[in-house]
Design an enzyme around this catalytic site. Structure first.
Site, PDB file in Angstrom:
ATOM      1  N   GLN A  79      29.765  50.717  47.038  1.00  0.00           N
ATOM      2  CA  GLN A  79      30.910  50.710  47.940  1.00  0.00           C
ATOM      3  C   GLN A  79      31.699  49.394  47.852  1.00  0.00           C
ATOM      4  OE1 GLN A  79      32.295  53.107  49.704  1.00  0.00           O
ATOM      5  NE2 GLN A  79      30.766  54.611  49.051  1.00  0.00           N
ATOM      6  N   SER A  80      31.717  48.799  46.688  1.00  0.00           N
ATOM      7  CA  SER A  80      32.371  47.507  46.500  1.00  0.00           C
ATOM      8  C   SER A  80      33.879  47.574  46.743  1.00  0.00           C
ATOM      9  CB  SER A  80      32.111  47.010  45.078  1.00  0.00           C
ATOM     10  OG  SER A  80      32.930  45.905  44.771  1.00  0.00           O
ATOM     11  N   ASN A  81      34.367  46.750  47.683  1.00  0.00           N
ATOM     12  CA  ASN A  81      35.805  46.605  47.873  1.00  0.00           C
ATOM     13  C   ASN A  81      36.440  45.935  46.660  1.00  0.00           C
ATOM     14  OD1 ASN A  81      35.946  47.551  50.684  1.00  0.00           O
ATOM     15  ND2 ASN A  81      34.799  45.694  51.152  1.00  0.00           N
ATOM     16  N   ALA A  83      35.449  46.103  43.514  1.00  0.00           N
ATOM     17  CA  ALA A  83      35.568  47.053  42.410  1.00  0.00           C
ATOM     18  C   ALA A  83      36.759  47.981  42.630  1.00  0.00           C
ATOM     19  CB  ALA A  83      34.278  47.859  42.273  1.00  0.00           C
TER      20      ALA A  83
END
Length: 332
Positions: A79-81, A83
């Site tokens: 859930q990387s912002n 990325a």
């Protein structure tokens, strides 16, 4: 920096300056004066759903373009912002994006919507790296870059969280922007993830005016920030022990919802109508509340909360969604 050591030109990705808004109802709820607390809306940076990574990516993508890159490669959690915004930046700049993410297809984290849905919408390709983390995740990204190079691509490796000396320049600029908006500010409160956002602010404002709330993303938060600050040529020097840090909001670890964070999410939403996320900004607001309670932040001083975005990640965090839905009231 570019590969030959030059300072790159910024890529134009965001909308500046971001607003600085008063938060009088939240301030009162935290025991502060109505004019004491303001929110710097870096969730409103424009591209890709907004967030703090855009300021870093302007510099990092500028360096990548100067080096002739055709593909951006970066790493993160499912859930990387960072990325998600790297994928959005690649789309804006007519580049390809490869996201090397921890986890496996079909796991609870990798099958949740939120940021992952937007990664797909922006056209990114995801490489699942299994349980690898830290150095192993970086190594997987380097291997993917080599594979792309063998196919004739020119990959640019974007660091975890966008946190490098080059990326931190974006938040040194933000610190200077804040000084024009609130020259009397005493403290800026910010989530400390990979460290680049806090480092840039310290570079512009000095260690005494920046309070970082550790979110559990790195094992040595003070060392990570200090190293980046020392690399900014125009920065105040900041030894790890000189930094203002709160380490008390990590709870059971990165990604785990805590009661103080849920309280911070609820209080901010119900006083100001502003949504935080459970991993970064929720922890930062919980840290601000704790600092107000123990006197580190006091009434009569101008405090700025840096809203670094992350709303899509909330929709990939089932524990928070369950708690929020449970709070609904309705009539038959």
């Amino acid at each position: 920096m570019t590969s030959d050591g030059r300072t790159p030109e910024r890529a134009s990705l965001g909308t500046w300056p971001t607003p600085l808004e008063p938060a009088p109802r939240l301030a009162r709820a935290l025991g502060l004066g109505p004019d004491d607390l303001w929110i710097k809306r870096d969730d409103l940076t424009g591209l890709g759903g907004g967030g703090n990574k855009i300021r870093k990516l302007e510099w990092l993508c500028g360096a990548a373009l100067a080096d002739g890159a055709t593909t951006l490669v970066t790493t993160g959690a499912p859930q990387s912002n960072h990325a998600r915004l790297t994928a959005a930046a690649a789309a804006r700049l007519s580049l390809r994006a490869v996201l090397v993410l921890a986890g496996t297809p079909g796991s609870s984290a990798s099958s949740a919507p939120g940021n992952l849905a937007l990664d797909g919408l922006f056209g990114a390709r995801v490489v699942w790296a299994g349980s690898a983390g830290g150095d192993a995740l970086v190594a997987t990204a380097a291997q993917e870059a080599e594979r792309l190079r063998g196919q004739g691509e020119v990959p640019a490796l974007i660091p975890f969280g966008g946190s490098s000396v080059t990326g931190a320049r974006g938040y040194a600029e933000c610190g200077r922007e804040l000084l024009t908006q609130a020259p009397d500010l005493t403290t800026v409160v910010v989530a400390l993830g990979s460290g680049g956002t806090m480092a840039g602010l310290v570079g512009a404002l000095g260690a005494g005016r920046v309070l970082g709330v550790h979110c559990g993303a790195v094992s040595d938060p003070a060392g990570s920030v200090s190293k980046l600050v020392s690399g900014l040529s125009d920065a105040h020097q900041a030894a790890p022990e000189a930094l203002r840090l709160r380490l008390d909001q990590v709870g059971d670890g990165y990604g785990a919802l805590t009661e103080p964070v849920m309280s911070a999410l609820t209080l901010t939403a119900r006083t100001e109508g502003i949504v935080l996320d459970p991993v970064y900004t929720g922890r930062a607001m919980a840290g601000l509340a704790a600092a107000a309670e123990d006197g580190d932040i006091r009434p009569g001083q101008r405090t700025v909360f840096l809203h670094t975005g992350g709303l899509p990640g909330l929709f990939g965090h089932q524990a928070t969604l369950t708690r929020a839905q449970a709070a609904l009231t309705w009539e038959d």
